[in-house]
Design a protein around this motif. Sequence first.
Motif, PDB file in Angstrom:
ATOM      1  N   SER A  23      35.258  38.829  34.638  1.00 15.31           N
ATOM      2  CA  SER A  23      36.497  39.541  34.380  1.00 15.31           C
ATOM      3  C   SER A  23      37.547  39.161  35.411  1.00 15.31           C
ATOM      4  CB  SER A  23      36.268  41.061  34.442  1.00 15.31           C
ATOM      5  OG  SER A  23      35.349  41.476  33.459  1.00 15.31           O
ATOM      6  N   PHE A  24      38.804  39.302  35.036  1.00 12.28           N
ATOM      7  CA  PHE A  24      39.924  39.135  35.951  1.00 12.28           C
ATOM      8  C   PHE A  24      40.778  40.394  35.896  1.00 12.28           C
ATOM      9  CE2 PHE A  24      38.881  34.734  34.736  1.00 12.28           C
ATOM     10  CZ  PHE A  24      38.711  34.180  35.997  1.00 12.28           C
ATOM     11  N   GLY A  28      46.594  45.362  37.086  1.00 10.05           N
ATOM     12  CA  GLY A  28      45.834  46.513  37.555  1.00 10.05           C
ATOM     13  C   GLY A  28      44.650  46.904  36.702  1.00 10.05           C
ATOM     14  N   ARG A  29      44.358  46.154  35.654  1.00  5.21           N
ATOM     15  CA  ARG A  29      43.193  46.489  34.823  1.00  5.21           C
ATOM     16  C   ARG A  29      42.300  45.270  34.635  1.00  5.21           C
ATOM     17  NH1 ARG A  29      43.555  45.292  29.291  1.00  5.21           N
ATOM     18  NH2 ARG A  29      45.476  44.207  28.687  1.00  5.21           N
TER      19      ARG A  29
END
Length: 261
Positions: A23-24, A28-29
Motif C-alpha cells: 500500500s501507499f 493521508g489514506r
Amino acid sequence: MITTVSPTGSDTALLSAHAVTKSFTVDGRAVEVLHGVDLSIANGEFVTVMGPSGSGKSTLLYGLSGMDAVDAGTVRLDQVELTALTSDLLADHRREHMGFVFQQPTMLRDLGLLENIVLTSSLDRVGTPADRVSRAEELMRRAGIWDLRARMPAQVSGGQLQRAGICRALMRRPRIVFGDEPTGSLNRESAEQILDLLTELNRDGTTMLVVTHDVRVAARADRVVFMIDGRIVDELGLTGDAGPDLARVDAVIGRMRELGI
C-alpha cells in the motif's frame, strides 16, 4: 504454438512470491496497490508482466527484487526469504544475485562506458581489477558496443547506452535480471537490438523478469503475466521461436483484448 500455462510450483521456483500486498499513502489514506499476489518463476525462465498503467506492475517488480519493502507476504529467491532479511543483508543479496535494467540507465557522465560498467564491481571489490575489466570487455563485445568503450555516455545513442546498462547488470553473473520498461524510451530498431540481446542472454540461462507495455517485448517471453488493479488475472505461455514472431505478438494482443487491457 500458443498455450496457457499454470504458474510454476513454488517448490521448484528460483523466485517465488506468496500473498504479497503493498500500500501507499495518498492524501493521508492508505491505497492498496498489490492485493495478495502469488507468482513463481522457474530458473532460466523469461517472464514478462503486462497491464494498464497503475495496475501494479512496477510495484510488483520492486517488491519482488527487494528494492521496496512489501507490507505482507513472502518473497523467496532460491529459497532465501528476502522478506525476512535485514536491510543490509537484503542489499548484499541484491548485489550478489540480481541485475537491474531500467528504462533510463544511469551512468556517470565523466566516465567512459567501460569505466561505468566496471564501477560497481570495483566498489564492491569483486575479483581482481584485471578480472573485472576482462568481464566487462567480454560483455561489451557480446552486446556489440566494444568499439564504444572509451565513449562518454553523452556520446552514444539511447540504444547503445541501454546495452551498456545491460552489461553492467550482468557483471556479477546474476541469478535473475529485473527489467523495468527496458525498451520504453528507444526507437523500434534499438528496441529490437535490446530484445535480441536479452533473448540471447536468457537462452544462455539468465532468468528474466521484465515489466513492459510493449507487446513486442512481451512476445519474447516464455510466459506473459497480466495484471489488473493489483492482481494477476491471467497468464499466457508462449512456445516456439522467441524471436520477433508475429504469431506470438498476435497471441499476446488477442489475450489483452479478451481481458480488456
